[in-house]
Scaffold this active site. Sequence first.
Site, PDB file in Angstrom:
ATOM      1  N   GLU A  90       0.797  -1.226   0.000  1.00 52.99           N
ATOM      2  CA  GLU A  90       0.000   0.000   0.000  1.00 52.99           C
ATOM      3  C   GLU A  90       0.831   1.277   0.000  1.00 52.99           C
ATOM      4  O   GLU A  90       0.309   2.363  -0.256  1.00 52.99           O
ATOM      5  CB  GLU A  90      -0.943  -0.005   1.208  1.00 52.99           C
ATOM      6  CG  GLU A  90      -2.050  -1.043   1.079  1.00 52.99           C
ATOM      7  CD  GLU A  90      -3.004  -1.046   2.261  1.00 52.99           C
ATOM      8  OE1 GLU A  90      -2.612  -0.538   3.332  1.00 52.99           O
ATOM      9  OE2 GLU A  90      -4.123  -1.557   2.108  1.00 52.99           O
ATOM     10  N   GLU A 121       6.736 -21.737   8.623  1.00 55.77           N
ATOM     11  CA  GLU A 121       7.169 -20.809   9.665  1.00 55.77           C
ATOM     12  C   GLU A 121       8.178 -21.430  10.623  1.00 55.77           C
ATOM     13  O   GLU A 121       8.833 -20.718  11.389  1.00 55.77           O
ATOM     14  CB  GLU A 121       5.971 -20.313  10.467  1.00 55.77           C
ATOM     15  CG  GLU A 121       5.300 -21.364  11.330  1.00 55.77           C
ATOM     16  CD  GLU A 121       4.157 -20.763  12.139  1.00 55.77           C
ATOM     17  OE1 GLU A 121       4.214 -20.888  13.375  1.00 55.77           O
ATOM     18  OE2 GLU A 121       3.242 -20.174  11.544  1.00 55.77           O
TER      19      GLU A 121
END
Length: 305
Positions: A90, A121
């Site tokens: 963004e 992860e």
Amino acid sequence: MTVPPSPLSPDPRRTEGVHPDHTELDRLDASALVQAFVEDQLGAVEAVRAAGGAIAEAVDAALPRLARGGRLVYVGAGTSGRLGVLDATELTPTFSWPPERAVGLIAGGDRAIRQAVEGAEDNADAGAADIRGAEVGSDDVLIAIAASGTTPYVLGAVKAARERGALTVGVANNPGTPLLAAADCAVLLDTGPEVISGSTRLKAGTAQKIALNTLSSALMVQLGKVYGNLMVDVQSSNVKLEERAVRLTCHATGASEAQARQALAEAGGHVKTALVMLRLGVGAGEAQARLQAAGGHSRAALGEG
């Protein structure tokens, strides 16, 4: 590698605790469920408020590196990783931040943005490898996000980034965790147990989103991407944003819509350039030169200090 606590032993991480107020959650009707979820989200705001000083310290530490041309590099797994990718993405349409200077790394690679990649992860070596692959350097700022504060992928990334001289900012939702200890700047968002126990996509994730918005937006303001509180570095990449650019230009200069549109056309749609043109009565080339000399800061280009 950090080994998570055994399932049979008490887990010290507050995000893994059972919320004492919602043990009958599955008995609630829709109205009561919505109220429970929404009210618990207020804890996210309070957690970020409490972390305000730490976030400000991270902004101060990161600013000189970014001013030298460094990058913002986000790293995380699961929800945390997706929020990091979102914040990175963004920055370009909002502030015209170069996309190559906003890097989002997520455990499991780009596929993990839309689809869970189980086990990714847990690989600290993969985190370190992704940092090396991104060629993270001494002017870069690594924002490492993990609700648990113990995610091996994220810890591996932080270790590798520090070895390469980058500034590291650790964002975690549990106190006393390895991520906060390993990072140069530690941001604790102590949100506690979730309404649905262990589901850190709830208020832990909300707190992370607020903190990331706050951190990156504060940096963009200090880098001259805002005039007053106007988003003058917005990219006019669609009709909605083109109209927004006109409104921002009119508001900042007092010019008519026609004058704003003309200036924006000459400025290539760049609000900041049109602002300087109209306020100082100069052409696009002169406005651009003034902005460049002022390091992109509108106030300085306008002689406002």
